[in-house]
Write an enzyme that holds these catalytic residues in place. Structure first.
Site, short mmCIF file in Angstrom:
data_model
loop_
_atom_site.label_atom_id
_atom_site.label_comp_id
_atom_site.label_asym_id
_atom_site.label_seq_id
_atom_site.Cartn_x
_atom_site.Cartn_y
_atom_site.Cartn_z
CB SER A 189 35.21 31.08 47.05
OG SER A 189 35.09 31.45 45.72
CG ASP A 343 39.17 37.59 44.74
OD1 ASP A 343 38.54 37.24 43.73
OD2 ASP A 343 38.90 37.19 45.89
CG HIS A 373 39.28 33.82 44.45
ND1 HIS A 373 38.35 34.49 45.20
CD2 HIS A 373 38.79 32.57 44.29
CE1 HIS A 373 37.33 33.69 45.44
NE2 HIS A 373 37.58 32.51 44.90
#
Ligand SMILES: *[C@@H]1O[C@H](CO)[C@@H](O)[C@H](O)[C@H]1NC(C)=O
Ligand SMILES: *[C@@H]1O[C@H](CO)[C@@H](O)[C@H](O)[C@H]1NC(C)=O
Length: 399
Positions: A189, A343, A373
């Protein structure tokens, strides 16, 4: 008595309504996600409430709440774990206990959390690094960096880069028995963003002699210019990372002033002077057909130059690594990219895969259907477990 049952019934219905989230059919263990999402929703509401009352910044409340999920550096039967600092940057080091047969692999890990949240001490990150060190027989460094809203770009980037350079110093590698030819970087991320950025940065750094063998980018955030790509559109309300939160993360990275966030939400934040940059994030040309299906590309509308003058960071390649030109990308090492179906950041990863391949970089792309995600932090979910196994086995073969 009857009345009490009635109230319980109403309460039960309200709780079920609060927890229930419609999810696609191919999502495994939907109730686990719903429960987790309800927890996240509750913390966000509390944090928002505290922010509205002027008690605390939204992100600081979340940091406080998640600090209960942190664990101390505890060694186990296979791995020695300790906290230290690299040039003032706090890091956690994982060293396998078994006797080394030869020089070991080295992996530098950067946690996610939108440049605002989390730390290497979080239970799930600690466990991931432990497993990685043990199963790869690798020395794993899991770094921290200063967070927004207190610190803005480029502090996060600089902290990570400082710690990475410390790690890559030949003396350090030698001291830990790490093979300088088998050193890699990984992050998820916002940590995937930082990993991609520092890997690019190393290419032009004459001070660093050790080269990274691989970079691994786990559902990374890679660009700020277009937050209306198909994945942003399709997953704007998906649990864990709705578009509103992602846009807030991005804007907090650069400033506490909410006007950047507002402009980004309407996708009108890039000034006309910077329109040449759109070629690097043009999903119409960079996404495979199947991900574009049903979506129409609109050429971007432009925002005020004021915003970009005040917060130039959002147009900086050290924040948005997709803005690097092909010449730069060409020098990058073997790359592993994980993208998840559900995501908002999926298309960032997909576009980087296309651009790297076009530039001649070798890429392994692991697109995971049915995943959302943050999957790698959900080790107690089947899909999280599977994804971690795939990730570690890729590292095993390639690092
Ligand atoms: C340590 O390694 C052994 C052998 O691979 C494994 O069975 C055990 O679960 C590991 N312990 C921990 C705490 O991971
Ligand atoms: C994006 O790509 C499409 C198709 O390749 C092209 O028609 C369009 O002009 C491009 N837009 C920008 C801003 O680069």
């Amino acid at each position: 008595m009857g009345k009490i049952y009635f109230y319980f019934l109403i309460l039960g219905v309200l709780i079920a309504y609060y927890i229930y989230t419609p999810l696609p059919d191919n999502i495994e263990e939907p109730w686990k996600i719903m429960l987790f999402n309800a927890l996240m929703k509750t913390s966000s509401y509390l944090a928002l409430f505290a922010e509205i009352l002027g008690i605390n910044h939204f992100m600081e409340s979340i940091v406080f709440l998640s600090s209960f999920l942190e664990v101390p550096p505890t060694s186990d039967e296979n791995v020695t774990v300790r906290d230290t600092t690299f040039n003032n940057i706090p890091v956690r080091i994982y060293v396998p206990k078994r006797k080394p047969e030869s020089l070991r692999r080295g992996l530098f890990y950067i946690h996610g959390g939108g440049w605002c949240l989390n730390s290497n001490a979080l239970f799930s990150y600690d466990l991931l690094s432990r497993w990685t060190a043990d199963r790869l027989d690798a020395v794993v460094i899991s770094t921290n960096y200063r967070l927004a809203p207190k610190y803005h770009f480029p502090v996060q980037f600089e902290d990570v880069y400082t710690a990475l350079k410390w790690f890559l110093h030949p003396k350090f590698l030698e001291g830990y028995g790490v093979d300088p030819g088998r050193v890699g970087i990984s992050g998820d991320s916002a940590g995937g963003n930082l990993a991609a950025v520092v890997t690019q940065q190393l290419l032009d750094d004459p001070d660093v002699k050790v080269k990274l063998k691989i970079q691994s980018l786990i559902y990374p955030a890679l660009q700020t210019l277009d937050v209306d790509s198909p994945s942003y559109r399709e997953n704007s309300h998906f649990p864990v990372l709705p578009k509103s939160l992602m846009v807030r993360f991005w804007s907090e990275y650069f400033t506490t002033d909410r006007s950047l966030e507002e402009a980004m939400l309407s996708n009108q934040h890039v000034p006309v002077e910077s329109s040449h940059l759109f070629q690097f994030v043009n999903w119409s040309s960079l996404l495979p057909e199947k991900f574009k299906k049903g979506h129409i590309y609109k050429n971007p509308t432009h925002g005020s130059s004021e915003l970009a003058k005040k917060y130039p960071g959002f147009l900086d390649v050290r924040a948005a690594p997709l803005l690097a030109d092909d010449k730069k990308l060409r020098g990058l090492p073997l790359t592993y990219v994980i993208t998840c179906q559900y995501d908002v950041l999926r298309d960032d990863g997909l576009m980087y895969v296309t651009r790297l391949r076009n530039a001649g970089v070798q890429v392994t792309h692991n697109h995971i259907e049915g995943a959302f995600h943050g999957t790698l932090s959900f080790l107690q979910f089947n899909i999280g477990h599977r994804t971690v196994n795939q990730y570690i086995s890729w590292l095993h073969t390639n690092l």
